[in-house]
Scaffold this motif. Sequence first.
Motif, PDB file in Angstrom:
ATOM      1  N   GLU A 137       0.837  -1.216   0.000  1.00 49.24           N
ATOM      2  CA  GLU A 137       0.000   0.000   0.000  1.00 49.24           C
ATOM      3  C   GLU A 137       0.866   1.258   0.000  1.00 49.24           C
ATOM      4  O   GLU A 137       0.556   2.245  -0.686  1.00 49.24           O
ATOM      5  CB  GLU A 137      -0.917  -0.013   1.217  1.00 49.24           C
ATOM      6  CG  GLU A 137      -1.927  -1.155   1.214  1.00 49.24           C
ATOM      7  CD  GLU A 137      -2.710  -1.250   2.519  1.00 49.24           C
ATOM      8  OE1 GLU A 137      -3.600  -2.095   2.597  1.00 49.24           O
ATOM      9  OE2 GLU A 137      -2.423  -0.468   3.467  1.00 49.24           O
ATOM     10  N   TRP A 138       1.933   1.227   0.767  1.00 43.60           N
ATOM     11  CA  TRP A 138       2.835   2.379   0.852  1.00 43.60           C
ATOM     12  C   TRP A 138       3.455   2.678  -0.513  1.00 43.60           C
ATOM     13  O   TRP A 138       3.539   3.840  -0.930  1.00 43.60           O
ATOM     14  CB  TRP A 138       3.918   2.091   1.890  1.00 43.60           C
ATOM     15  CG  TRP A 138       4.896   3.205   2.107  1.00 43.60           C
ATOM     16  CD1 TRP A 138       4.738   4.309   2.895  1.00 43.60           C
ATOM     17  CD2 TRP A 138       6.202   3.318   1.514  1.00 43.60           C
ATOM     18  NE1 TRP A 138       5.867   5.099   2.835  1.00 43.60           N
ATOM     19  CE2 TRP A 138       6.775   4.524   2.003  1.00 43.60           C
ATOM     20  CE3 TRP A 138       6.934   2.537   0.651  1.00 43.60           C
ATOM     21  CZ2 TRP A 138       8.053   4.933   1.632  1.00 43.60           C
ATOM     22  CZ3 TRP A 138       8.216   2.950   0.278  1.00 43.60           C
ATOM     23  CH2 TRP A 138       8.752   4.145   0.770  1.00 43.60           C
ATOM     24  N   PHE A 139       3.865   1.639  -1.225  1.00 37.02           N
ATOM     25  CA  PHE A 139       4.417   1.841  -2.566  1.00 37.02           C
ATOM     26  C   PHE A 139       3.370   2.449  -3.501  1.00 37.02           C
ATOM     27  O   PHE A 139       3.690   3.308  -4.324  1.00 37.02           O
ATOM     28  CB  PHE A 139       4.917   0.514  -3.143  1.00 37.02           C
ATOM     29  CG  PHE A 139       6.316   0.151  -2.722  1.00 37.02           C
ATOM     30  CD1 PHE A 139       7.387   0.966  -3.018  1.00 37.02           C
ATOM     31  CD2 PHE A 139       6.563  -1.028  -2.030  1.00 37.02           C
ATOM     32  CE1 PHE A 139       8.681   0.635  -2.643  1.00 37.02           C
ATOM     33  CE2 PHE A 139       7.844  -1.365  -1.635  1.00 37.02           C
ATOM     34  CZ  PHE A 139       8.908  -0.535  -1.946  1.00 37.02           C
ATOM     35  N   PHE A 140       2.116   2.012  -3.373  1.00 33.26           N
ATOM     36  CA  PHE A 140       1.056   2.604  -4.178  1.00 33.26           C
ATOM     37  C   PHE A 140       1.009   4.109  -3.944  1.00 33.26           C
ATOM     38  O   PHE A 140       0.906   4.904  -4.901  1.00 33.26           O
ATOM     39  CB  PHE A 140      -0.297   1.981  -3.842  1.00 33.26           C
ATOM     40  CG  PHE A 140      -1.457   2.627  -4.563  1.00 33.26           C
ATOM     41  CD1 PHE A 140      -1.918   2.116  -5.768  1.00 33.26           C
ATOM     42  CD2 PHE A 140      -2.078   3.763  -4.047  1.00 33.26           C
ATOM     43  CE1 PHE A 140      -2.965   2.725  -6.443  1.00 33.26           C
ATOM     44  CE2 PHE A 140      -3.119   4.381  -4.709  1.00 33.26           C
ATOM     45  CZ  PHE A 140      -3.564   3.858  -5.910  1.00 33.26           C
ATOM     46  N   LYS A 552      12.334   0.799 -11.837  1.00 32.21           N
ATOM     47  CA  LYS A 552      12.681   2.078 -12.456  1.00 32.21           C
ATOM     48  C   LYS A 552      11.859   3.220 -11.854  1.00 32.21           C
ATOM     49  O   LYS A 552      12.367   4.332 -11.663  1.00 32.21           O
ATOM     50  CB  LYS A 552      12.461   1.990 -13.972  1.00 32.21           C
ATOM     51  CG  LYS A 552      13.380   0.984 -14.670  1.00 32.21           C
ATOM     52  CD  LYS A 552      13.040   0.818 -16.133  1.00 32.21           C
ATOM     53  CE  LYS A 552      13.792  -0.361 -16.746  1.00 32.21           C
ATOM     54  NZ  LYS A 552      15.249  -0.260 -16.615  1.00 32.21           N
ATOM     55  N   ALA A 553      10.593   2.933 -11.547  1.00 38.51           N
ATOM     56  CA  ALA A 553       9.736   3.974 -10.968  1.00 38.51           C
ATOM     57  C   ALA A 553      10.232   4.387  -9.585  1.00 38.51           C
ATOM     58  O   ALA A 553      10.340   5.590  -9.290  1.00 38.51           O
ATOM     59  CB  ALA A 553       8.301   3.471 -10.886  1.00 38.51           C
ATOM     60  N   ILE A 554      10.539   3.415  -8.733  1.00 40.26           N
ATOM     61  CA  ILE A 554      10.982   3.781  -7.372  1.00 40.26           C
ATOM     62  C   ILE A 554      12.410   4.323  -7.387  1.00 40.26           C
ATOM     63  O   ILE A 554      12.791   5.059  -6.473  1.00 40.26           O
ATOM     64  CB  ILE A 554      10.830   2.615  -6.375  1.00 40.26           C
ATOM     65  CG1 ILE A 554      11.744   1.446  -6.711  1.00 40.26           C
ATOM     66  CG2 ILE A 554       9.374   2.164  -6.298  1.00 40.26           C
ATOM     67  CD1 ILE A 554      11.758   0.365  -5.629  1.00 40.26           C
ATOM     68  N   ARG A 555      13.168   3.994  -8.433  1.00 37.57           N
ATOM     69  CA  ARG A 555      14.482   4.652  -8.599  1.00 37.57           C
ATOM     70  C   ARG A 555      14.273   6.141  -8.833  1.00 37.57           C
ATOM     71  O   ARG A 555      14.951   6.984  -8.222  1.00 37.57           O
ATOM     72  CB  ARG A 555      15.222   4.026  -9.777  1.00 37.57           C
ATOM     73  CG  ARG A 555      16.537   4.737 -10.156  1.00 37.57           C
ATOM     74  CD  ARG A 555      16.869   4.506 -11.621  1.00 37.57           C
ATOM     75  NE  ARG A 555      15.813   5.011 -12.501  1.00 37.57           N
ATOM     76  CZ  ARG A 555      15.693   4.672 -13.777  1.00 37.57           C
ATOM     77  NH1 ARG A 555      16.533   3.822 -14.338  1.00 37.57           N
ATOM     78  NH2 ARG A 555      14.710   5.185 -14.519  1.00 37.57           N
ATOM     79  N   ASP A 561      18.935   3.087  -5.986  1.00 36.07           N
ATOM     80  CA  ASP A 561      19.874   3.734  -6.912  1.00 36.07           C
ATOM     81  C   ASP A 561      20.203   2.862  -8.117  1.00 36.07           C
ATOM     82  O   ASP A 561      21.234   3.037  -8.749  1.00 36.07           O
ATOM     83  CB  ASP A 561      21.159   4.133  -6.176  1.00 36.07           C
ATOM     84  CG  ASP A 561      21.889   2.938  -5.580  1.00 36.07           C
ATOM     85  OD1 ASP A 561      21.409   1.790  -5.737  1.00 36.07           O
ATOM     86  OD2 ASP A 561      22.955   3.137  -4.956  1.00 36.07           O
ATOM     87  N   PHE A 562      19.324   1.917  -8.436  1.00 37.07           N
ATOM     88  CA  PHE A 562      19.537   1.054  -9.597  1.00 37.07           C
ATOM     89  C   PHE A 562      18.219   0.932 -10.352  1.00 37.07           C
ATOM     90  O   PHE A 562      17.145   1.144  -9.794  1.00 37.07           O
ATOM     91  CB  PHE A 562      20.043  -0.335  -9.170  1.00 37.07           C
ATOM     92  CG  PHE A 562      19.177  -1.013  -8.143  1.00 37.07           C
ATOM     93  CD1 PHE A 562      18.133  -1.848  -8.516  1.00 37.07           C
ATOM     94  CD2 PHE A 562      19.404  -0.805  -6.785  1.00 37.07           C
ATOM     95  CE1 PHE A 562      17.323  -2.453  -7.565  1.00 37.07           C
ATOM     96  CE2 PHE A 562      18.601  -1.409  -5.829  1.00 37.07           C
ATOM     97  CZ  PHE A 562      17.552  -2.229  -6.218  1.00 37.07           C
ATOM     98  N   GLY A 563      18.316   0.589 -11.640  1.00 37.28           N
ATOM     99  CA  GLY A 563      17.113   0.570 -12.464  1.00 37.28           C
ATOM    100  C   GLY A 563      16.697  -0.795 -12.971  1.00 37.28           C
ATOM    101  O   GLY A 563      15.644  -0.931 -13.587  1.00 37.28           O
TER     102      GLY A 563
END
Length: 817
Positions: A137-140, A552-555, A561-563
């Motif tokens: 949920e937090w990532f959402f 990639k989105a959370i980067r 720090d990686f994709g």
Amino acid sequence: MASEYNPTEIERKWQARWAADKLYEVTEDDPRPKWYALTMFPYTSGDLHIGHWYAMAPSDVHARYKRMKGYNVLHPIGFDAFGLPAENAAISRGIHPFKWTMDNVERMRCQLMSIGAIYDWSREVVTCLPEYYKWTEWFFLQLYKAGLAYRTQAPAVWCPKCQTVLANEQVTNEGTCERCGSIVSRRDLVQWFFRITKYADELLDHGDIDWPERIKIMQRNWIGRSEGVEISFALDRPDMAEKEIRVFTTRPDTLYGVTFMVLAPENPLVAKLTAPEHRAEVEAYVEKTRRESEIERLSTEKEKTGVFTGAYCINRVNGQKVAIWIADYVLLSYGTGAVMGVPAHDTRDFEFAKRTGIPIPVVIAPPDWKGGGLEEAYIEPGVMVNSAQFNGLPSEQGKTAVAKYLESQGWGKRTVSYRIRDWLISRQRYWGAPIPIIYCDKCGEVPVPEKDLPVLLPEDAEFRPTGESPLKYHESFVNTTCPTCGGPARRETDTMDTFICSSWYFLRYASARYDKSAFDPAYVKYWLPVDQYTGGAEHATMHLLYARFFTKAIRDIGLVDFGEPFTRLFNQGIIVLGHQKMSKSKGNVVNPDDYVKKLGADTIRTYLMFIGPWEQGGDWKDAGINGMSRWLNRVWNLVLEEPRWKTGLPSDDGSLKDLRRFTHKTIKRVTEDLEKFRFNTMLAALMEFTNYLSKVKETGSAGKEAWNQAIGTLVLLMAPSTPHLAEELWARMGRPYSVHNQAFPVWDEALAADEQITLVIQINGKLRDKLDVPVSISEDEARKLALDSARVKAHLNGKTVAKVIYVPGRLINIVVR
């Protein structure tokens, strides 16, 4: 006489010892280089079948090998625990999804432990537990804040049996639900999406990862990048606000050959454009189309049908009226939901025009074209004709010329289109992570404050096959307070696609018990990205693509720090029975538990690796597994039964040299095969070594010291594949605990080299003889042997040797005139 090999007793003993000693629990302060080895975690379907073992046992062998090669290896395990099967079980059996799922987790956990893998169980994750889905949920919310999560109305694929929306990727090529096999249909619903299309170009780039080419191709095809032109066709309808229809095409050179326009039946323009006398027919066709899947609509075998709307648009380049049709082969979700029809130069359009009587003017001339009609669509390059100022231009050049002209007139622009659509994440189900959004009449769409996470699933939901989420009827869940104004509000009742849970689980393993955020940044920095990922190729356009997007989105949000989540990928094949895919419905699923009890886990591990190349899969046969059991029994007796040795052997005795050479050749073969996941040939090398050692033992020619070195090497080489057997033999040989803490053997290249080679003799490139020669042979010696060969001399009679070409270690080619 050695005691009898009892795998059940041995395996139980060592599994208990390893667990008590926490042998496979890893830490981040280890001085060895890290290696993160991950296998796709299993769905909690009820029982592990042999297909699970086929994915997990060989990957464990590779992880164990890396550990013995000096790496600090993290090889975690967990459970993908949300999803439709649990909820369907709740409806059909009257069992709550949580109980059904956790009972399955407990049973599968015990089965996984029986494999004897080096899983670090202290890092286990179960995606349906609040301590996990709180962070889903937090990532959402993070994606929502970054503009990557949004809600809109859209046509959705609907499964009538599962009673829920499916993502496009969850529909088979036959137009059925991948879960239950039912024919899918479409509905218009307000739903949540992730903006994966923003990353389309980056997802096309696999440059920094070592993945199978076929997976890269599948992802590239799914993303479907096309360069072309978006063209405006004029609408002259005083009763409509819309003044144009825009289409995307990769063939602007054919623009002068447009004779009809096709709209997707669900295009909002259809209702506005349709003439009254055509409305009944159009509406009937639209309704029929809504019952078809995208796969059915796009099938090349399906007859192309359509209905005329009675409306027209204008082709701006020549001022011609263009009839507007609707047809099911045009999708609203692809491009602009409108397609220009150029029947002379598109196979589908040609077929459609022939059936409906639409004109088919030629605008790209085939070679030797005489000006007449075409028997079939001409889709190759040619020369532009009937195209005003562009006549005589090669069509490939015409693409650019027409595009520039359209841009100069303001009638079009060059652009890029993609096949991939945004990721539909809404599910009208209970058993998934709740979407943390609240709806307030005053404040609108409001995200749940992070301090209020997790939004918990209510334990007393009522499960009904209505096609709507059970959460919708749970008043205490739905009715809440707006966190912004404090007024009455309603919770979102859709839950998230379970692929979201698996899009970040590899991050959670780094710090599975961390409670301050989804993961400990320091631990993720140490372990990630995953060094080696293994799993099925069927996940190419779903899990593997979603996980790449998510990373990639959370980067970009600043969380990592990686994709790329997985540096290396290996796809195993499928194990079948009687050449048929195993399934519960067919009743042909092999239960590994029965074989573990009878023959032991090590026997199953080795048999699964031996039946064929891991990437190709294989056919399960009881005869084969029994043969593997006999081999392990032979190893047991070979190692534990003391040989009778000859005395007084000199240190340079030929048999000792042969033993050392065979040992080092085996180390080299096993190591190289393990590096490349060639498990079947790795085991073949170990079997050959076993056979060789058996002969050495029979002759008694090696001597005790050399023998102990050789069987010690055999046990170490077998340790990744047969961890329990190797541990027991190692202990009985009086070696230090544990065999799995020992270094993997290293070969000496000089000792592993052949003492003899086969030298090929050619005359003018044709094979004339083969000679076995010492590996150290000089060029002069090789030339002399070649020229002295009786077979060679027979072909040299009456000829002059012009030169002799020597390729060291391989061949001599005698050039004659």
